[in-house]
Design a protein around this motif. Sequence first.
Motif, PDB file in Angstrom:
ATOM      1  N   PRO A 190       0.939  -4.255  -3.291  1.00 26.46           N
ATOM      2  CA  PRO A 190      -0.288  -3.650  -3.895  1.00 26.46           C
ATOM      3  C   PRO A 190      -1.473  -3.265  -2.914  1.00 26.46           C
ATOM      4  CG  PRO A 190       0.410  -5.569  -4.519  1.00 26.46           C
ATOM      5  CD  PRO A 190       1.736  -5.285  -3.798  1.00 26.46           C
ATOM      6  N   GLY A 192      -4.950  -3.962  -1.545  1.00 23.33           N
ATOM      7  CA  GLY A 192      -6.244  -5.125  -1.165  1.00 23.33           C
ATOM      8  C   GLY A 192      -5.114  -6.470  -0.616  1.00 23.33           C
ATOM      9  N   VAL A 193      -3.632  -6.049  -0.877  1.00 24.53           N
ATOM     10  CA  VAL A 193      -2.756  -7.534  -0.769  1.00 24.53           C
ATOM     11  C   VAL A 193      -1.795  -7.394   0.504  1.00 24.53           C
ATOM     12  CG1 VAL A 193      -0.448  -8.268  -0.977  1.00 24.53           C
ATOM     13  CG2 VAL A 193      -2.703  -8.467  -3.262  1.00 24.53           C
ATOM     14  N   VAL A 194      -1.743  -7.753   1.969  1.00 21.23           N
ATOM     15  CA  VAL A 194      -0.839  -8.334   2.353  1.00 21.23           C
ATOM     16  C   VAL A 194       0.681  -8.843   1.484  1.00 21.23           C
ATOM     17  CG1 VAL A 194      -1.828  -9.436   4.213  1.00 21.23           C
ATOM     18  CG2 VAL A 194      -0.324  -8.042   4.647  1.00 21.23           C
ATOM     19  N   ASN A 292       4.279   6.200  -8.923  1.00 21.17           N
ATOM     20  CA  ASN A 292       4.251   5.199  -9.835  1.00 21.17           C
ATOM     21  C   ASN A 292       2.501   4.514  -7.975  1.00 21.17           C
ATOM     22  OD1 ASN A 292       1.826   3.906 -11.213  1.00 21.17           O
ATOM     23  ND2 ASN A 292       3.860   2.441 -11.753  1.00 21.17           N
ATOM     24  N   CYS A 294      -0.330   3.831  -6.484  1.00 15.28           N
ATOM     25  CA  CYS A 294      -1.770   3.590  -7.060  1.00 15.28           C
ATOM     26  C   CYS A 294      -2.568   4.949  -6.818  1.00 15.28           C
ATOM     27  CB  CYS A 294      -2.459   2.633  -6.451  1.00 15.28           C
ATOM     28  SG  CYS A 294      -4.193   2.011  -7.104  1.00 15.28           S
ATOM     29  N   TYR A 297      -3.657   8.287  -8.964  1.00 15.04           N
ATOM     30  CA  TYR A 297      -3.683   8.745 -10.408  1.00 15.04           C
ATOM     31  C   TYR A 297      -5.260   8.812 -10.158  1.00 15.04           C
ATOM     32  CZ  TYR A 297      -0.669   3.933 -12.289  1.00 15.04           C
ATOM     33  OH  TYR A 297      -0.071   4.087 -12.751  1.00 15.04           O
TER      34      TYR A 297
ATOM     35  N   ARG B  69     -12.252  -0.221 -10.973  1.00 16.13           N
ATOM     36  CA  ARG B  69     -13.182  -0.662 -10.078  1.00 16.13           C
ATOM     37  C   ARG B  69     -12.783  -2.412 -11.089  1.00 16.13           C
ATOM     38  NH1 ARG B  69     -17.660   0.308  -6.558  1.00 16.13           N
ATOM     39  NH2 ARG B  69     -17.237  -2.060  -5.119  1.00 16.13           N
ATOM     40  N   THR B 126      -2.187  -9.208  -9.432  1.00 14.65           N
ATOM     41  CA  THR B 126      -0.623  -8.905  -8.631  1.00 14.65           C
ATOM     42  C   THR B 126       0.664 -10.313  -8.340  1.00 14.65           C
ATOM     43  OG1 THR B 126      -1.978  -9.238  -6.456  1.00 14.65           O
ATOM     44  CG2 THR B 126      -2.144  -8.125  -7.103  1.00 14.65           C
ATOM     45  N   PRO B 190       0.506  -3.970  -9.298  1.00 11.56           N
ATOM     46  CA  PRO B 190      -1.049  -3.919  -8.747  1.00 11.56           C
ATOM     47  C   PRO B 190      -1.732  -3.969  -9.286  1.00 11.56           C
ATOM     48  CG  PRO B 190       0.978  -2.989  -7.659  1.00 11.56           C
ATOM     49  CD  PRO B 190       1.257  -3.327  -9.302  1.00 11.56           C
ATOM     50  N   HIS B 191      -3.037  -3.627  -8.680  1.00  9.39           N
ATOM     51  CA  HIS B 191      -4.462  -3.500  -9.722  1.00  9.39           C
ATOM     52  C   HIS B 191      -4.611  -2.316  -9.408  1.00  9.39           C
ATOM     53  CE1 HIS B 191      -4.874  -7.721 -10.080  1.00  9.39           C
ATOM     54  NE2 HIS B 191      -5.490  -7.543  -9.137  1.00  9.39           N
ATOM     55  N   GLY B 192      -5.077  -1.484 -10.414  1.00  8.55           N
ATOM     56  CA  GLY B 192      -5.406   0.036 -10.581  1.00  8.55           C
ATOM     57  C   GLY B 192      -3.384   0.712 -10.813  1.00  8.55           C
ATOM     58  N   VAL B 193      -2.918  -0.167 -10.810  1.00 11.34           N
ATOM     59  CA  VAL B 193      -2.146   0.538 -11.524  1.00 11.34           C
ATOM     60  C   VAL B 193      -1.223  -0.090 -12.502  1.00 11.34           C
ATOM     61  CG1 VAL B 193       1.018  -0.011 -11.086  1.00 11.34           C
ATOM     62  CG2 VAL B 193      -0.371   1.226  -8.911  1.00 11.34           C
ATOM     63  N   ALA B 250      -0.535 -14.251   6.127  1.00 13.18           N
ATOM     64  CA  ALA B 250      -0.330 -13.751   4.746  1.00 13.18           C
ATOM     65  C   ALA B 250       0.879 -15.119   4.235  1.00 13.18           C
ATOM     66  CB  ALA B 250       0.915 -12.576   4.525  1.00 13.18           C
ATOM     67  N   ILE B 251       1.034 -15.099   2.952  1.00 13.35           N
ATOM     68  CA  ILE B 251       1.540 -15.801   2.627  1.00 13.35           C
ATOM     69  C   ILE B 251       3.328 -16.102   3.066  1.00 13.35           C
ATOM     70  CG2 ILE B 251       2.636 -16.253  -0.619  1.00 13.35           C
ATOM     71  CD1 ILE B 251      -0.160 -17.443  -0.256  1.00 13.35           C
ATOM     72  N   GLN B 256       6.194 -16.015  -1.224  1.00 11.66           N
ATOM     73  CA  GLN B 256       5.419 -14.797  -2.062  1.00 11.66           C
ATOM     74  C   GLN B 256       6.491 -14.642  -3.033  1.00 11.66           C
ATOM     75  OE1 GLN B 256       3.645 -12.423  -1.322  1.00 11.66           O
ATOM     76  NE2 GLN B 256       4.219 -12.071  -3.488  1.00 11.66           N
ATOM     77  N   ASN B 292      -1.006 -15.524  -4.040  1.00 14.53           N
ATOM     78  CA  ASN B 292      -1.524 -14.292  -3.301  1.00 14.53           C
ATOM     79  C   ASN B 292      -2.038 -12.337  -4.713  1.00 14.53           C
ATOM     80  OD1 ASN B 292      -1.580 -12.077  -1.605  1.00 14.53           O
ATOM     81  ND2 ASN B 292       0.467 -11.729  -0.749  1.00 14.53           N
ATOM     82  N   GLU B 293      -2.514 -12.686  -5.118  1.00 16.65           N
ATOM     83  CA  GLU B 293      -3.269 -12.301  -5.949  1.00 16.65           C
ATOM     84  C   GLU B 293      -4.754 -11.508  -5.307  1.00 16.65           C
ATOM     85  OE1 GLU B 293      -4.534 -11.101  -8.555  1.00 16.65           O
ATOM     86  OE2 GLU B 293      -6.361 -10.851  -8.441  1.00 16.65           O
ATOM     87  N   CYS B 294      -4.573 -11.014  -5.466  1.00 18.02           N
ATOM     88  CA  CYS B 294      -5.529  -9.264  -4.740  1.00 18.02           C
ATOM     89  C   CYS B 294      -6.848  -9.805  -4.814  1.00 18.02           C
ATOM     90  CB  CYS B 294      -5.428  -7.758  -4.995  1.00 18.02           C
ATOM     91  SG  CYS B 294      -6.086  -6.750  -4.187  1.00 18.02           S
ATOM     92  N   TYR B 297      -8.478 -12.373  -2.802  1.00 17.64           N
ATOM     93  CA  TYR B 297      -8.527 -12.989  -1.107  1.00 17.64           C
ATOM     94  C   TYR B 297     -10.431 -13.314  -1.039  1.00 17.64           C
ATOM     95  CZ  TYR B 297      -4.527 -10.628   0.281  1.00 17.64           C
ATOM     96  OH  TYR B 297      -3.092 -11.006   0.278  1.00 17.64           O
TER      97      TYR B 297
END
Lengths: 338, 338
Positions: A190, A192-194, A292, A294, A297, B69, B126, B190-193, B250-251, B256, B292-294, B297
């Motif tokens: 996603p 904004g995520v790593v 798909n 992101c 779109y 957003r 996410t 994912p956000h935005g998807v 990262a996680i 994860q 790991n929620e976007c 962070y």
Amino acid sequence: MERERVYLPALSRVAVCGGTHGNELSGVHVVRERLKEKQQRVDDDEEEDEDVVSVSNILTNPRAVQQCRRYTETDLNRCFTRATLSSAVSDRTPYEIARSQELNILLGPKGSPQAVDLVCDLHNTTANMGVCVIAYSDTDWICLHIFKYLQHHMSDVPVRYIHFDLPCREAYSLDSLGKHGFALEIGPQPHGVVRSNVYTYMKTGVELMLDWVRLFNSGTVFAGGLVEVYTMVSAIDYPRERQTHNIMAAIHPELQDQDFCLLRPNDPLFETFSGATLRYQGPEPLYAFFINECAYYEKGIALSLARRRSVEVPPVQMKSGLEHPGDPGTSEEEEEED
Amino acid sequence: MERERVYLPALSRVAVCGGTHGNELSGVHVVRERLKEKQQRVDDDEEEDEDVVSVSNILTNPRAVQQCRRYTETDLNRCFTRATLSSAVSDRTPYEIARSQELNILLGPKGSPQAVDLVCDLHNTTANMGVCVIAYSDTDWICLHIFKYLQHHMSDVPVRYIHFDLPCREAYSLDSLGKHGFALEIGPQPHGVVRSNVYTYMKTGVELMLDWVRLFNSGTVFAGGLVEVYTMVSAIDYPRERQTHNIMAAIHPELQDQDFCLLRPNDPLFETFSGATLRYQGPEPLYAFFINECAYYEKGIALSLARRRSVEVPPVQMKSGLEHPGDPGTSEEEEEED
């Protein structure tokens, strides 16, 4: 029968770029980590003089990185056409257009003898693409050999080569600034995520790319062979409402995450928000990718479609003042690979 | 031995809300689709007079939805505390604070007899959370019974109940406007998807919730029983560099996507960008979620931790002028469930 060996100039200047899209975080953190490691080596007074390649690590859109957004005013990775790079800049020019011209001075000028030898630009996608080398040419032997090397050494993830069939002046992405260049696109992650696994694939991919460059620069002969190339053909948008332009469907669950599957006419393509299945109406089977993603779109792309074919890549060796045709070089990758 | 039946008022006004975070697209599209369906029924001149519940479908942060957003100026879903709802508004008030006060007039006022009976606010994460009912109470029998009903009827996805242990005045999210309320949080997406499977879980969840409300309002007796509740205990941030505040890890890949696993002291927690494993140092095993929620962070949350326990939920039935204690009601859900 193998093709004749091709001699190519050394790759003495390489740029590793991340954050061209500020919310594609694996690239951002790989570049930051590489900068930290470099600083650590300086602090530890380690010698780097003997390295056969100079590597620049660059966060290319620092404003977007700071905001954790793809871009602040316009998509930086669409700003590297000849036309945009030569456009006049004023106070009202979007930040990313001004920045593309700065990067063109730093890494280019595009198409000139002063340009860096190789640009590797790091990207992430929400699509289930694995590791992709994305380039504008299917006859750039440097990019194709690096791809071959990554594919051979990264056995726990699919590695594929995508070819965008555009002339140099229309090539719009950052990697087009170098004499050679490609995007290293890895997903799913996603924005904004790593994710640690995606970060590790990217870091490993960059290190393997640089290993290849060092071997090449030190005279290694790389064996040729057939590689599979996906050439972008077209894209399909989501079904949208006429008045609002809102999407009316999502990627069909049977297609979601199936990047690089062969999409045949009449296969499920979308599922509408009221539950109906819409099918692929194209005239021929094609390979689906960027399913798909992101950021697409807003660009009107639900997925892209490619044709797959094989390219016969010749053996390559660095061209130097010293080589003789038929010189076996300092090491043969064939042996290493078998 | 089953607890004594509890009689509760009818739920005559329900709000289904989406787009409180503008880039959590399943909720946005579920609300849009419900509005279209409603308009279609009006156009088709279908009768809705006999429905035992009035349902409002609301896009709660239209500006953020329009920009895709999470929020435009401040996180709307943190604006529903008593303090924020009663703060003075001026020209410089962030959009979301002004909007929270509008929504309080529309759906509340919070804590008053005029407030809607039930708010269901739709969210995506996410994190690999499946379907979660998130509420502030572990003794709100309406929320717990709806959770039980979703869990029983959605057998192909895990359904869990998360309890944020905060008093009403500090409850900060939109769903706290109603007499009863919960967030329906579904992931991973994912956000935005929008992913079709997540969209379908959400649409189904909303329809099941409304089915439950209609059954309740028509006198059905719902059997009690034990339900599992995850009560939020604490959160852990990413390791960060002191000066830049950039994350350094990262996680861990083993953690994860393992939301609702039991995290034991010394289990792998993070993998640093240089490849080291950092382990969970807490004093007791707890259940990890929102891994790991976007959007967290920026809030300094890499994952949240919960304690799990069982809550004995009593049987419930609508309180009317007509019921007699011991009245079996119009239908017994026990029979349906067994």
